[in-house]
Motif scaffolding. Structure first.
Motif, PDB file in Angstrom:
ATOM      1  N   GLU A 284      45.064  -5.365  14.282  1.00  0.00           N
ATOM      2  CA  GLU A 284      43.780  -4.678  14.483  1.00  0.00           C
ATOM      3  C   GLU A 284      42.950  -5.487  15.445  1.00  0.00           C
ATOM      4  N   SER A 286      40.154  -5.269  18.581  1.00  0.00           N
ATOM      5  CA  SER A 286      39.132  -4.430  19.208  1.00  0.00           C
ATOM      6  C   SER A 286      38.646  -5.120  20.457  1.00  0.00           C
ATOM      7  N   SER A 288      35.874  -4.200  22.129  1.00  0.00           N
ATOM      8  CA  SER A 288      34.414  -4.328  22.053  1.00  0.00           C
ATOM      9  C   SER A 288      33.912  -3.546  20.835  1.00  0.00           C
ATOM     10  N   GLU A 289      32.804  -4.031  20.216  1.00  0.00           N
ATOM     11  CA  GLU A 289      32.190  -3.373  19.047  1.00  0.00           C
ATOM     12  C   GLU A 289      30.678  -3.567  19.108  1.00  0.00           C
ATOM     13  N   GLN A 290      29.930  -2.486  18.893  1.00  0.00           N
ATOM     14  CA  GLN A 290      28.456  -2.531  18.992  1.00  0.00           C
ATOM     15  C   GLN A 290      27.866  -1.784  17.790  1.00  0.00           C
ATOM     16  N   THR A 291      26.881  -2.405  17.066  1.00  0.00           N
ATOM     17  CA  THR A 291      26.215  -1.824  15.882  1.00  0.00           C
ATOM     18  C   THR A 291      24.715  -1.796  16.117  1.00  0.00           C
ATOM     19  N   THR A 328      27.292   2.497  14.777  1.00  0.00           N
ATOM     20  CA  THR A 328      28.324   1.528  15.187  1.00  0.00           C
ATOM     21  C   THR A 328      29.224   2.174  16.241  1.00  0.00           C
ATOM     22  N   SER A 329      29.457   1.481  17.357  1.00  0.00           N
ATOM     23  CA  SER A 329      30.360   1.929  18.432  1.00  0.00           C
ATOM     24  C   SER A 329      31.480   0.903  18.600  1.00  0.00           C
ATOM     25  N   ARG A 330      32.745   1.342  18.480  1.00  0.00           N
ATOM     26  CA  ARG A 330      33.886   0.423  18.560  1.00  0.00           C
ATOM     27  C   ARG A 330      34.902   0.981  19.573  1.00  0.00           C
ATOM     28  N   SER A 331      35.340   0.145  20.523  1.00  0.00           N
ATOM     29  CA  SER A 331      36.363   0.504  21.535  1.00  0.00           C
ATOM     30  C   SER A 331      37.608  -0.313  21.245  1.00  0.00           C
ATOM     31  N   ASN A 332      38.657   0.392  20.824  1.00  0.00           N
ATOM     32  CA  ASN A 332      39.909  -0.282  20.495  1.00  0.00           C
ATOM     33  C   ASN A 332      40.725  -0.541  21.773  1.00  0.00           C
TER      34      ASN A 332
END
Length: 545
Positions: A284, A286, A288-291, A328-332
């Motif tokens: 797992e 990621s 980038s991840e933004q909350t 929350t924004s997550r780019s895998n």
């Protein structure tokens, strides 16, 4: 005139006067040929050494240079159909300077010197055209300098660069060559022209160059490369694979018990393929991840609610006017693989191998074993579509027998020819050796058996120094003797002081006749002196009268 010259002249005149008409004619012809040969030799020795002044000239330039040489009074020669002008060695550099001052030769392809003549007010179109002409001129002069090429011309088709075009076209070139004496260029020279031209223009590949000769023959086509090269490469590949497989099978099943046939398909043009593959990464991860979190607390609310994120009224049940918002924004991460495959012209796209084994002679091996060995030796690729076939069949002995018979007949004929040549050489050598032996024996015998002349009362008699039996019989017959009689020796006084001379000192026939008559008169005077005196008196009386 000196005495020596006079003597030689008289001797020559005497010898010539004895010639017959045929001999005089041959002598005159020989003297004429000798004089002509001397004149030709003198002309060749005094001829100046010629060197090239200019080569590869066009008809107009050659005419202008010849007029220049004529006006200067310089001798010249034309070669290679007028394209090359030769002048004496001592005039080469002077005439080159004179021709350069006159602007000759003028019909030459200009290269980058065109850029020197371009002014500052030239437009972008003029600059582009001039630059293309400069490259064409440089390529033409370079290709024309190759061995076997007299004239070359290059035309380039370079597309304009534009940001509004999604797919850019590659430039192309056409090359025209004129060979010397109508000869044909080899594949190596054609390939050199193609690569030289493609390397001079950015973005051009060897498949984008077309080459044509003066006969209109296409030597290299756009998109296909060298004409006939694919079939040639296929033939070479088939022969190579068949030879390697045949050598292996001859070791396994014996010579002549296997027949191998290879067929290969070769690409005529290049191809390009782009593959992009996406895959999930391991674990797992990621990229980038933004909350985003938002909290609001307010007083007593009199309205029905507050506006939410999308300007929608949110009811406020408590009536205290507070809320909480979290986003929350997550780019895998995703694996991306890009593969670009370029297949050049001449690559084998598919090949098949067929093998026939002699059923009556091949034992101990199976078709599967042979197939596995051949597949490994020939480089069979099943995914590419290659195939292999192995079969046990009965071989026909008729062709082998006929071939063996023909081979034996050819060998016998070759052996017979060799023997005939050997016999002919032996006969010729033996004949020459026999002629040499006969000549040596003849010279030795002649040297030992010299002919001589003996003057006797009966006249001169020729004989050999070493008298053989035949010569002795001849002498006996001349003297009228029988076989049992001996040859009487004359009295010493009957011989002349030099009674025996070599054949080289043999008297002339007139002298021999006079000597014979004198001896006959002497003999007559001794036998009949009175008759002789009477005859002499009568002769004297007649002389007085």
């Amino acid at each position: 005139m000196p005495t020596v010259l006079t003597t030689y002249y008289d001797r020559a005149k005497t010898v010539v006067s004895k010639f017959s008409i045929a001999q005089r004619t041959i002598a005159v012809i020989g003297v004429a040929l000798l004089v002509m040969g001397a004149i030709a030799l003198g002309a060749w020795l005094t001829r100046p050494q010629m060197s090239p002044l200019f080569t590869g000239l066009s008809a107009g330039d050659a005419s202008a240079v010849v007029e220049q040489l004529k006006s200067s009074g310089v001798s010249y020669e034309l070669a290679e159909g007028g394209a090359t002008i030769l002048v004496p060695d001592d005039q080469v550099y002077a005439q080159r300077l004179a021709a350069a001052s006159a602007g000759l030769p003028g019909d030459t392809s200009e290269g980058y010197t065109l850029l020197d003549k371009m002014g500052v007010t030239a437009s972008e179109f003029q600059q582009s055209v001039t630059y293309k002409r400069a490259i064409e001129g440089e390529l033409a002069s370079t290709i024309g300098a190759m061995d076997g090429i007299s004239t070359a011309s290059v035309q380039l088709a370079i597309p304009e660069e534009s940001v509004f075009v999604s797919e850019q076209q590659s430039p192309t070139a056409s090359v025209f060559v004129k060979t010397r004496n109508g000869s044909t260029l080899s594949d190596e020279k054609i390939e050199a022209i193609v690569h030289l031209t493609s390397a001079a223009v950015p973005g051009m590949t060897p498949e984008d160059v077309a080459v044509t000769d003066q006969n209109g023959t296409v030597l290299s086509a756009v998109g296909a490369g060298l004409t006939g090269s694919s079939s040639k490469q296929a033939t070479e590949h088939e022969a190579k694979v068949a030879a390697s497989v045949s050598a292996m099978l001859d070791t396994i099943v014996g010579p002549g018990n296997a027949t191998v046939t290879v067929s290969a398909d070769v690409a005529n043009s290049t191809s390009e393929r782009m593959d992009e593959t996406y895959s999930a990464p391991d674990g797992e991860l990621s990229a980038s991840e933004q909350t985003t979190t938002e909290t609001y607390t307010g007083g007593q609310a009199n309205g029905t609610g507050v506006l939410g994120p999308d300007n929608i009224a949110v009811p406020n049940g408590d009536g205290d006017g507070s809320y909480e918002f979290e986003e929350t924004s997550r780019s895998n991460a995703v694996n991306k693989s890009t593969e670009k495959t370029i297949t050049p012209a001449g690559e084998v796209t598919r090949q098949t191998v067929s093998i026939a084994l002699n059923r009556g002679a091949v034992t101990g091996v199976t078709a599967g074993q042979i197939e596995a060995l051949v597949a490994s030796a020939a480089g069979i690729d099943v995914e590419r579509g290659d195939a292999i076939a192995v079969e046990f069949v009965e071989f026909s002995e008729t062709g082998a027998t006929a071939a063996q018979t023909a081979l034996q007949a050819a060998e016998a004929e070759r052996e017979q020819q060799f023997q005939q040549e050997l016999l002919r050489s032996a006969i010729i050598g033996g004949s020459i050796l026999l002629a040499v032996i006969i000549l040596v024996v003849f010279l030795a015998v002649r040297r030992k058996m010299k002919r001589r002349v003996l003057y006797t009362d009966d006249g001169p008699i020729e004989y050999f120094a070493t008298v053989t039996e035949n010569e002795e019989q001849k002498l006996k017959s001349l003297r009228g003797l029988k076989d049992g009689d001996a040859i009487p020796l004359p009295a010493p006084t009957a011989l002349l002081p030099s009674a025996s001379v070599d054949i080289d000192d043999e008297p002339e026939p007139d002298k021999i006749l006079v000597e014979r008559r004198r001896r006959e008169i002497d003999d007559l005077a001794r036998r009949e002196p009175e008759a002789t005196a009477t005859a002499l008196a009568e002769l004297m009386d007649e002389a007085r009268v």
